[in-house]
Write a protein that holds these residues in place. Sequence first.
Motif, PDB file in Angstrom:
ATOM      1  N   ILE A   1       0.834  -1.201   0.000  1.00 27.69           N
ATOM      2  CA  ILE A   1       0.000   0.000   0.000  1.00 27.69           C
ATOM      3  C   ILE A   1       0.870   1.253   0.000  1.00 27.69           C
ATOM      4  O   ILE A   1       0.605   2.196  -0.746  1.00 27.69           O
ATOM      5  CB  ILE A   1      -0.974  -0.006   1.192  1.00 27.69           C
ATOM      6  N   ALA A   2       1.925   1.258   0.805  1.00 24.97           N
ATOM      7  CA  ALA A   2       2.825   2.411   0.852  1.00 24.97           C
ATOM      8  C   ALA A   2       3.481   2.647  -0.514  1.00 24.97           C
ATOM      9  O   ALA A   2       3.601   3.791  -0.965  1.00 24.97           O
ATOM     10  CB  ALA A   2       3.889   2.219   1.928  1.00 24.97           C
ATOM     11  N   LEU A   3       3.886   1.570  -1.183  1.00 20.64           N
ATOM     12  CA  LEU A   3       4.493   1.695  -2.505  1.00 20.64           C
ATOM     13  C   LEU A   3       3.484   2.220  -3.525  1.00 20.64           C
ATOM     14  O   LEU A   3       3.793   3.122  -4.300  1.00 20.64           O
ATOM     15  CB  LEU A   3       5.046   0.343  -2.968  1.00 20.64           C
ATOM     16  N   ALA A   4       2.293   1.648  -3.524  1.00 22.36           N
ATOM     17  CA  ALA A   4       1.252   2.087  -4.465  1.00 22.36           C
ATOM     18  C   ALA A   4       0.906   3.557  -4.226  1.00 22.36           C
ATOM     19  O   ALA A   4       0.759   4.332  -5.178  1.00 22.36           O
ATOM     20  CB  ALA A   4       0.013   1.207  -4.339  1.00 22.36           C
ATOM     21  N   ASP A   5       0.795   3.941  -2.967  1.00 19.37           N
ATOM     22  CA  ASP A   5       0.493   5.343  -2.644  1.00 19.37           C
ATOM     23  C   ASP A   5       1.619   6.264  -3.091  1.00 19.37           C
ATOM     24  O   ASP A   5       1.378   7.317  -3.688  1.00 19.37           O
ATOM     25  CB  ASP A   5       0.250   5.516  -1.146  1.00 19.37           C
ATOM     26  N   TYR A   6       2.852   5.870  -2.809  1.00 24.34           N
ATOM     27  CA  TYR A   6       3.985   6.724  -3.168  1.00 24.34           C
ATOM     28  C   TYR A   6       4.071   6.918  -4.684  1.00 24.34           C
ATOM     29  O   TYR A   6       4.271   8.035  -5.166  1.00 24.34           O
ATOM     30  CB  TYR A   6       5.305   6.148  -2.642  1.00 24.34           C
ATOM     31  N   PHE A   7       3.920   5.832  -5.429  1.00 26.77           N
ATOM     32  CA  PHE A   7       4.032   5.912  -6.885  1.00 26.77           C
ATOM     33  C   PHE A   7       2.716   6.304  -7.560  1.00 26.77           C
ATOM     34  O   PHE A   7       2.667   6.455  -8.770  1.00 26.77           O
ATOM     35  CB  PHE A   7       4.543   4.587  -7.461  1.00 26.77           C
ATOM     36  N   ASN A   8       1.664   6.442  -6.758  1.00 27.09           N
ATOM     37  CA  ASN A   8       0.348   6.830  -7.263  1.00 27.09           C
ATOM     38  C   ASN A   8      -0.153   5.871  -8.353  1.00 27.09           C
ATOM     39  O   ASN A   8      -0.555   6.282  -9.436  1.00 27.09           O
ATOM     40  CB  ASN A   8       0.360   8.266  -7.775  1.00 27.09           C
ATOM     41  N   VAL A   9      -0.061   4.572  -8.041  1.00 25.82           N
ATOM     42  CA  VAL A   9      -0.527   3.521  -8.948  1.00 25.82           C
ATOM     43  C   VAL A   9      -1.447   2.581  -8.184  1.00 25.82           C
ATOM     44  O   VAL A   9      -1.445   2.547  -6.952  1.00 25.82           O
ATOM     45  CB  VAL A   9       0.649   2.722  -9.565  1.00 25.82           C
ATOM     46  N   SER A  10      -2.216   1.795  -8.926  1.00 24.41           N
ATOM     47  CA  SER A  10      -3.088   0.806  -8.289  1.00 24.41           C
ATOM     48  C   SER A  10      -2.266  -0.387  -7.818  1.00 24.41           C
ATOM     49  O   SER A  10      -1.159  -0.649  -8.321  1.00 24.41           O
ATOM     50  CB  SER A  10      -4.165   0.332  -9.265  1.00 24.41           C
ATOM     51  N   LEU A  11      -2.816  -1.126  -6.879  1.00 23.59           N
ATOM     52  CA  LEU A  11      -2.151  -2.347  -6.423  1.00 23.59           C
ATOM     53  C   LEU A  11      -2.044  -3.354  -7.558  1.00 23.59           C
ATOM     54  O   LEU A  11      -1.027  -4.040  -7.690  1.00 23.59           O
ATOM     55  CB  LEU A  11      -2.899  -2.958  -5.235  1.00 23.59           C
ATOM     56  N   ASP A  12      -3.073  -3.461  -8.391  1.00 22.99           N
ATOM     57  CA  ASP A  12      -3.026  -4.388  -9.529  1.00 22.99           C
ATOM     58  C   ASP A  12      -1.879  -4.039 -10.473  1.00 22.99           C
ATOM     59  O   ASP A  12      -1.171  -4.924 -10.958  1.00 22.99           O
ATOM     60  CB  ASP A  12      -4.347  -4.401 -10.299  1.00 22.99           C
ATOM     61  N   TYR A  13      -1.682  -2.770 -10.735  1.00 27.27           N
ATOM     62  CA  TYR A  13      -0.570  -2.344 -11.589  1.00 27.27           C
ATOM     63  C   TYR A  13       0.757  -2.691 -10.919  1.00 27.27           C
ATOM     64  O   TYR A  13       1.653  -3.240 -11.550  1.00 27.27           O
ATOM     65  CB  TYR A  13      -0.652  -0.844 -11.872  1.00 27.27           C
ATOM     66  N   LEU A  14       0.877  -2.375  -9.660  1.00 24.47           N
ATOM     67  CA  LEU A  14       2.121  -2.595  -8.936  1.00 24.47           C
ATOM     68  C   LEU A  14       2.527  -4.064  -8.937  1.00 24.47           C
ATOM     69  O   LEU A  14       3.696  -4.388  -9.136  1.00 24.47           O
ATOM     70  CB  LEU A  14       1.992  -2.076  -7.499  1.00 24.47           C
ATOM     71  N   VAL A  15       1.581  -4.954  -8.747  1.00 18.40           N
ATOM     72  CA  VAL A  15       1.930  -6.380  -8.667  1.00 18.40           C
ATOM     73  C   VAL A  15       1.893  -7.067 -10.029  1.00 18.40           C
ATOM     74  O   VAL A  15       2.083  -8.270 -10.116  1.00 18.40           O
ATOM     75  CB  VAL A  15       1.043  -7.140  -7.647  1.00 18.40           C
ATOM     76  N   GLY A  16       1.687  -6.311 -11.101  1.00 14.06           N
ATOM     77  CA  GLY A  16       1.748  -6.885 -12.425  1.00 14.06           C
ATOM     78  C   GLY A  16       0.485  -7.541 -12.923  1.00 14.06           C
ATOM     79  O   GLY A  16       0.517  -8.298 -13.887  1.00 14.06           O
ATOM     80  N   ARG A  17      -0.649  -7.263 -12.298  1.00 12.94           N
ATOM     81  CA  ARG A  17      -1.926  -7.845 -12.730  1.00 12.94           C
ATOM     82  C   ARG A  17      -2.625  -6.998 -13.772  1.00 12.94           C
ATOM     83  O   ARG A  17      -3.610  -7.415 -14.353  1.00 12.94           O
ATOM     84  CB  ARG A  17      -2.849  -8.041 -11.534  1.00 12.94           C
ATOM     85  N   SER A  18      -2.136  -5.782 -13.974  1.00 13.16           N
ATOM     86  CA  SER A  18      -2.737  -4.869 -14.929  1.00 13.16           C
ATOM     87  C   SER A  18      -1.652  -3.955 -15.489  1.00 13.16           C
ATOM     88  O   SER A  18      -0.682  -3.639 -14.799  1.00 13.16           O
ATOM     89  CB  SER A  18      -3.800  -4.021 -14.224  1.00 13.16           C
ATOM     90  N   ASN A  19      -1.831  -3.553 -16.720  1.00 12.62           N
ATOM     91  CA  ASN A  19      -0.919  -2.566 -17.305  1.00 12.62           C
ATOM     92  C   ASN A  19      -1.481  -1.156 -17.193  1.00 12.62           C
ATOM     93  O   ASN A  19      -0.893  -0.203 -17.680  1.00 12.62           O
ATOM     94  CB  ASN A  19      -0.624  -2.915 -18.768  1.00 12.62           C
ATOM     95  N   LYS A  20      -2.626  -1.033 -16.537  1.00 12.53           N
ATOM     96  CA  LYS A  20      -3.272   0.262 -16.315  1.00 12.53           C
ATOM     97  C   LYS A  20      -2.837   0.778 -14.935  1.00 12.53           C
ATOM     98  O   LYS A  20      -3.180   0.193 -13.914  1.00 12.53           O
ATOM     99  CB  LYS A  20      -4.785   0.090 -16.386  1.00 12.53           C
ATOM    100  N   ALA A  21      -2.098   1.867 -14.926  1.00 15.00           N
ATOM    101  CA  ALA A  21      -1.499   2.351 -13.677  1.00 15.00           C
ATOM    102  C   ALA A  21      -2.534   2.821 -12.653  1.00 15.00           C
ATOM    103  O   ALA A  21      -2.309   2.724 -11.455  1.00 15.00           O
ATOM    104  CB  ALA A  21      -0.513   3.473 -13.956  1.00 15.00           C
ATOM    105  N   GLU A  22      -3.659   3.357 -13.093  1.00 18.15           N
ATOM    106  CA  GLU A  22      -4.637   3.888 -12.136  1.00 18.15           C
ATOM    107  C   GLU A  22      -5.875   3.034 -12.080  1.00 18.15           C
ATOM    108  O   GLU A  22      -6.233   2.325 -12.920  1.00 18.15           O
ATOM    109  CB  GLU A  22      -5.002   5.318 -12.521  1.00 18.15           C
TER     110      GLU A  22
END
Length: 76
Positions: A55-76
């Motif tokens: 959550i801290a990483l997603a918040d810092y980079f302003n991306v969704s958790l799905d994007y962060l973990v590679g489940r989506s190519n849509k950042a938001e």
Amino acid sequence: MNWCDSMPSFGERLNYLRKTKNLKAEDLAEIVGVKRRIIFMYEKNEAKPSFDVLIALADYFNVSLDYLVGRSNKAE
């Protein structure tokens, strides 16, 4: 090819995001509250972050958790 093969791994995505912000691993580690070597372990897919760190990483980079973990190519 498996559908997962086309998506970047969590480690690859984290490394990409960190480099786009010109952050050193130690800087990102301080931001999310882990040790520098843990960031490298995440980027090599040798360790998985806790939910709080994700959550801290997603918040810092302003991306969704799905994007962060590679489940989506849509950042938001």
